[in-house]
Scaffold this motif. Structure first.
Motif, PDB file in Angstrom:
ATOM      1  N   GLU A 281       8.050 -42.873  -8.210  1.00 44.78           N
ATOM      2  CA  GLU A 281       9.035 -41.888  -8.172  1.00 44.78           C
ATOM      3  C   GLU A 281       9.027 -41.019  -7.145  1.00 44.78           C
ATOM      4  OE1 GLU A 281       8.606 -39.319 -11.698  1.00 44.78           O
ATOM      5  OE2 GLU A 281      10.169 -38.272 -11.238  1.00 44.78           O
ATOM      6  N   ILE A 282       7.855 -40.841  -6.687  1.00 44.51           N
ATOM      7  CA  ILE A 282       7.354 -39.866  -5.554  1.00 44.51           C
ATOM      8  C   ILE A 282       8.050 -40.716  -4.471  1.00 44.51           C
ATOM      9  CG2 ILE A 282       5.794 -39.021  -3.793  1.00 44.51           C
ATOM     10  CD1 ILE A 282       3.961 -38.621  -6.556  1.00 44.51           C
ATOM     11  N   GLN A 283       7.750 -41.904  -4.377  1.00 46.12           N
ATOM     12  CA  GLN A 283       8.265 -42.725  -3.088  1.00 46.12           C
ATOM     13  C   GLN A 283       9.849 -42.484  -2.923  1.00 46.12           C
ATOM     14  OE1 GLN A 283       6.825 -43.693  -0.593  1.00 46.12           O
ATOM     15  NE2 GLN A 283       7.940 -45.310   0.339  1.00 46.12           N
ATOM     16  N   SER A 284      10.320 -42.751  -4.328  1.00 44.00           N
ATOM     17  CA  SER A 284      11.849 -42.740  -4.322  1.00 44.00           C
ATOM     18  C   SER A 284      12.420 -41.530  -4.213  1.00 44.00           C
ATOM     19  CB  SER A 284      12.599 -43.458  -5.513  1.00 44.00           C
ATOM     20  OG  SER A 284      12.091 -42.569  -6.691  1.00 44.00           O
ATOM     21  N   ARG A 285      11.617 -40.465  -4.348  1.00 44.12           N
ATOM     22  CA  ARG A 285      12.231 -39.122  -3.994  1.00 44.12           C
ATOM     23  C   ARG A 285      12.416 -38.767  -2.604  1.00 44.12           C
ATOM     24  NH1 ARG A 285       8.558 -35.658  -6.799  1.00 44.12           N
ATOM     25  NH2 ARG A 285       9.370 -36.711  -8.740  1.00 44.12           N
ATOM     26  N   TRP A 286      11.224 -39.084  -2.011  1.00 50.21           N
ATOM     27  CA  TRP A 286      11.310 -38.838  -0.559  1.00 50.21           C
ATOM     28  C   TRP A 286      11.531 -39.927   0.547  1.00 50.21           C
ATOM     29  CZ3 TRP A 286      11.145 -33.805  -0.203  1.00 50.21           C
ATOM     30  CH2 TRP A 286      10.471 -32.974  -1.233  1.00 50.21           C
ATOM     31  N   ILE A 287      11.376 -40.933   0.227  1.00 55.49           N
ATOM     32  CA  ILE A 287      11.612 -42.079   1.326  1.00 55.49           C
ATOM     33  C   ILE A 287      11.938 -43.437   0.716  1.00 55.49           C
ATOM     34  CG2 ILE A 287       9.456 -42.801   1.630  1.00 55.49           C
ATOM     35  CD1 ILE A 287       9.719 -42.266   4.540  1.00 55.49           C
ATOM     36  N   ARG A 288      12.653 -44.091   1.485  1.00 58.31           N
ATOM     37  CA  ARG A 288      12.874 -45.327   1.096  1.00 58.31           C
ATOM     38  C   ARG A 288      12.647 -46.323   2.103  1.00 58.31           C
ATOM     39  NH1 ARG A 288      16.701 -49.275   0.298  1.00 58.31           N
ATOM     40  NH2 ARG A 288      18.215 -48.117   1.930  1.00 58.31           N
ATOM     41  N   VAL A 289      11.550 -46.959   2.177  1.00 63.11           N
ATOM     42  CA  VAL A 289      11.408 -48.142   3.261  1.00 63.11           C
ATOM     43  C   VAL A 289      12.039 -49.374   3.078  1.00 63.11           C
ATOM     44  CG1 VAL A 289       9.532 -49.089   4.582  1.00 63.11           C
ATOM     45  CG2 VAL A 289       9.166 -46.737   3.754  1.00 63.11           C
ATOM     46  N   SER A 290      13.155 -49.363   3.966  1.00 60.49           N
ATOM     47  CA  SER A 290      14.033 -50.478   3.503  1.00 60.49           C
ATOM     48  C   SER A 290      13.774 -51.271   4.810  1.00 60.49           C
ATOM     49  CB  SER A 290      15.328 -50.153   3.273  1.00 60.49           C
ATOM     50  OG  SER A 290      16.210 -49.484   4.566  1.00 60.49           O
ATOM     51  N   ASP A 291      14.543 -52.395   4.765  1.00 57.80           N
ATOM     52  CA  ASP A 291      14.394 -53.322   6.104  1.00 57.80           C
ATOM     53  C   ASP A 291      15.309 -52.752   6.742  1.00 57.80           C
ATOM     54  OD1 ASP A 291      14.018 -55.184   8.114  1.00 57.80           O
ATOM     55  OD2 ASP A 291      14.180 -56.816   6.612  1.00 57.80           O
ATOM     56  N   TYR A 292      15.257 -51.618   7.665  1.00 56.68           N
ATOM     57  CA  TYR A 292      16.338 -51.003   8.171  1.00 56.68           C
ATOM     58  C   TYR A 292      16.553 -51.667   9.459  1.00 56.68           C
ATOM     59  CZ  TYR A 292      18.126 -47.447  11.408  1.00 56.68           C
ATOM     60  OH  TYR A 292      19.080 -46.972  12.061  1.00 56.68           O
ATOM     61  N   GLY A 293      15.444 -52.500   9.996  1.00 59.23           N
ATOM     62  CA  GLY A 293      16.011 -53.158  11.260  1.00 59.23           C
ATOM     63  C   GLY A 293      17.079 -54.279  10.956  1.00 59.23           C
ATOM     64  N   GLU A 294      16.718 -54.701   9.875  1.00 59.48           N
ATOM     65  CA  GLU A 294      17.833 -55.956   9.182  1.00 59.48           C
ATOM     66  C   GLU A 294      18.924 -55.168   9.245  1.00 59.48           C
ATOM     67  OE1 GLU A 294      19.014 -59.425   8.698  1.00 59.48           O
ATOM     68  OE2 GLU A 294      16.921 -58.777   9.440  1.00 59.48           O
ATOM     69  N   ARG A 295      19.033 -53.951   8.462  1.00 61.05           N
ATOM     70  CA  ARG A 295      20.176 -53.285   8.298  1.00 61.05           C
ATOM     71  C   ARG A 295      20.893 -52.747   9.499  1.00 61.05           C
ATOM     72  NH1 ARG A 295      21.348 -48.458   5.326  1.00 61.05           N
ATOM     73  NH2 ARG A 295      18.887 -47.814   5.955  1.00 61.05           N
TER      74      ARG A 295
END
Ligand code: ADP
Length: 747
Positions: A281-295
């Protein structure tokens, strides 16, 4: 006191990364599910257990500590988003504060952020035990010595950022190579000590990244969220990254002042009690580590595709536009051209129409004029002929003969003009009739011989005596052609011989190809004039011919007539020596017996005509002659005088009907063409009268063309008589149509 100036590590600005991070649907659902489970479990826990301490299994010492120190002062980094920072309202927020809130809920401790103290001061104060806690510390050996580091409560992946084409495939490959790192960070320490890499120090993580992007460095080491943010922030497309966990330096610890071990153990127990759902919950509240490079790559790919498509579209549009423009220009040109062609065609059509109209007007005028002249000319010829039959002194007879000859000459010119006009107007017809071949030859010879008698010319005839006796064709036109050729020979020869040769060839399908050849020893024709001979109004060799009369129409008429009959006329000539004109004309053979076996009808007729021995009169016959021309009426009256008939005349169709009503006529001569009511209408009206059907009505016509006889019979006439009136034909007609009972034999 030795400490790491941690503040520099916090210089990355993370705030924007929060707002741009989008919820991953799948993960979100997963998180919600986990939260629901946690809530349920907590509810169960709350129902079953009374206090948090029992959940955390705190020791007495720890419980005592909580009691003794219920408020913990926290050193704050106001700019270390999303890990910890002060928001717009000055609230202390972020991942670390959220963890502290959970710890607070589980332990009853209250954490008090020291917002007025700078982070650097806060570190010093913690070291000096004037403050209690620093919530976001990466692991280093030094920090391990300086603080009581809690267990790792927030895991953070490290990222090795590489150029697209970099030979480095794993962390093992960086050993011995320089990698870029931000100065004074745990990462710099980790790169050097753990990875065994050479370290290139940069002021910030972004600087280090840019160094890799522009090729100055082969790799850089940073925290994944920070790296992702920077890559996106700078729009760097030529980089990729490897993520990995490190044994020590892989997230945040909380640094407790080193004289409070109870606090560290309480924190560790509280962290251990934090459920995965709470963490998520904390993670989703503040940050979402996604495969940004891919995106990012997808984004770049999409941008590239969109750009490519846009370029293609633009190119296509441009091409379409230019093609459209070209097409429009082409169409415009075509329209202009079409308009020009249309205008020119119209002009040409107008000109052609005018030319045709003018030509037709000329032909009509010539035809009309020559027709008008022919009538009085006929009168002159016929009347002089009548006069020559009277008993007159020989000198008077000679003068009358001269008048007649002049009239004949003039009439032939007029006939030429009329014929030519008819040919030009397409009104000339070939009228086939049966005839005796001998008559044709004799007529021609008799008519032309006097012409040669005027000059020292010997006229020689060379006629194949085996030629067929009876033929069918337009004898009038054949005669016209022969007379033209022979009279030309007479005109253009001063002395010598003119030979008239007639032969036949190619007799098949009942046809014979007659060849009429006129050879003279005359002036001849120059080579360059040969082509002009058959042109209208063309008289060649003007100087030599200026005293010779002619219209220049004879040969063109002859050629046209020949062609109309399916034949041809040709010429050979030697200038100064003489010419040979040859006309070949097909004729139908009716009797193959040689013409020499047939009686000399032509000559007999010729002589008869001269004598005009009628042998009877018809004094009781009532004859009406209708013609708008008084001259014609006079001629007819004169010609009929020997019959001693009762002769009435009138000048119109209307008058004729009235007279036919009032009198009973034995014969009516009716002019075909008259102003007002024409001959046909008048005839139809007379036929409608009582007894009108029985009256012989003879049409008088100036234009004897093909099908004329049938046309007159269909229109109620009994027969027809061509003008100029041939006396012999008139006598034949009279003999046929006057009732025998009216004829009184001459004594
Ligand atoms: P024309 O009425 O002038 O004789 P034609 O059409 O019959 O007209 O002849 C055209 C021209 O051809 C003549 O004017 C003359 O110059 C030339 N021509 C015709 N026949 C002869 C001939 N037998 N010998 C020399 N020239 C001739």
């Amino acid at each position: 006191m030795e400490y790491l100036p941690i503040s520099s590590e916090r210089s990355c600005v993370f705030r924007r990364c929060l707002s741009t991070a989008r919820e991953d649907g799948k993960k979100h659902r997963k998180a919600l599910f986990c939260i629901s489970v946690v809530i349920f479990l907590q509810a169960v826990a709350l129902a079953g257990a009374s206090a948090q301490d029992s959940v955390l299994a705190l020791t007495e010492a720890e419980k005592d500590f909580i009691q003794a120190h219920p408020v913990i002062s926290v050193g704050v980094d106001p700019l270390f988003a999303p890990f910890e920072f002060l928001d717009n309202q000055g609230n202390y927020v972020g991942i670390a504060p959220d963890y502290l809130a959970l710890v607070s809920a589980k332990t009853g401790l209250r954490f008090e952020p020291a917002k007025d103290v700078s982070y650097a001061e806060a570190q010093e104060k913690v070291l000096a035990h004037e403050m209690d806690l620093l919530p976001t510390l990466g692991w280093t050996e030094e920090r391990e010595r300086q603080f009581l580091l809690s267990q790792l409560y927030y895991e953070l992946k490290l990222a090795l950022v590489l150029q697209e084409e970099s030979p480095i495939k794993s962390t093992a490959d960086v050993r011995g190579r320089p990698i870029a790192v931000q100065q004074d960070t745990s990462n710099a320490d980790f790169a050097f000590k753990t990875l065994g890499a050479g370290v290139s120090i940069y002021k910030s993580e972004q600087d280090a990244l840019l160094a890799v992007a522009d090729g100055r460095e082969t790799a850089m080491l940073g925290y994944l969220p920070t790296v992702l943010y920077s890559i996106r922030d700078f729009g760097l497309s030529n980089l990729h990254y490897i993520t990995f966990d490190s044994e020590n330096n892989n997230g945040w610890h909380m640094g407790v002042r080193n004289d409070w071990p109870e606090l560290r153990s309480i924190l560790n127990k509280a962290f251990a009690a934090i459920t995965p759902a709470e963490k998520a919950e904390i993670q989703s509240r503040w940050i979402r580590v996604s495969d940004y490079g891919e995106r990012q790559r997808m984004l770049h790919l999409t941008v590239a595709i969109v750009a490519l498509l846009s370029a293609m579209l633009a190119f296509a549009l441009l091409k379409t536009y230019s093609q459209k423009k070209k097409f429009a220009r082409h169409q415009q040109n075509e329209l202009i051209l079409q308009e020009m062609v249309r205008q020119r065609t119209e002009e040409l059509q107008d000109q052609t129409r005018l030319a045709v109209e003018a030509s037709l007007a000329k032909s009509t005028f010539l035809a009309k004029m020559s027709h008008e002249i022919r009538t009085p000319m006929n009168a002159i010829i016929v009347l002089s002929e009548m006069l020559s039959m009277r008993d007159l002194p020989s000198d008077a007879l000679e003068e009358i003969w001269n008048i007649k000859q002049a009239g004949i000459g003039l009439l032939s010119i007029i006939n030429d003009i009329l014929d030519f006009s008819k040919i030009e107007a397409g009104k000339m017809d070939v009228v086939d009739a049966d005839y005796m071949f001998r008559s044709l030859i004799k007529d021609v010879e008799n008519m032309i011989r006097p012409r040669f008698a005027e000059k020292p010319i010997t006229f020689v005839t060379n006629i194949d005596s085996g030629l067929p006796g009876r033929l069918r064709g337009d004898v009038v036109r054949v005669r016209q052609i022969l007379l033209n050729m022979l009279s030309n020979a007479a005109k253009y020869t001063d002395e010598g011989t003119v030979t008239f040769t007639v032969s036949g060839s190619g007799q098949e399908n009942g046809k014979i190809l007659l060849s009429f050849e006129v050879a003279d020893t005359g002036i001849g024709i120059k080579e360059e004039d040969m082509g002009k001979l058959f042109g209208s109004f063309s008289q060649v060799d003007h100087q030599k011919n200026q005293h010779i009369e002619g219209t220049g129409l004879g040969l063109v008429i002859s050629r046209n007539l020949c062609n109309m009959m399916g034949g041809e006329i040709s010429v050979r000539s030697v200038y100064g020596k003489g010419s040979v004109f040859t006309a070949v004309i097909p004729q139908t053979v009716l009797d193959e017996r040689p013409f020499s076996q047939f009686a000399d009808i032509g000559e007999a007729a010729w002589r008869n005509r001269e004598k005009r021995n009628i042998g009877y009169t018809a004094p009781k016959a009532n004859v009406l002659a209708v013609d708008d021309s008084k001259v014609n009426l006079k001629i007819l009256k004169t010609l009929l005088q020997p019959y001693k008939v009762h002769f009435d005349t009138c000048l119109s169709g209307e008058e004729a009907i009235v007279m036919a009503k009032q009198n009973s006529y034995d014969l009516i001569f009716m002019d075909h063409m008259m102003p007002g009511m024409d001959g046909m209408e008048a005839t139809a009206a007379i036929r409608g009268l009582e007894g009108g059907k029985a009256i012989p009505i003879i049409a008088l016509t100036a234009n004897a063309i093909s099908g004329m006889r049938e046309m007159f019979l269909e229109n109620g006439f009994s027969d027809y008589l061509s003008k100029p009136i041939n006396i012999a034909t008139l006598d034949e007609l009279f003999a046929t149509w006057i009732n025998e009972g009216l004829k009184v034999k001459n004594p």
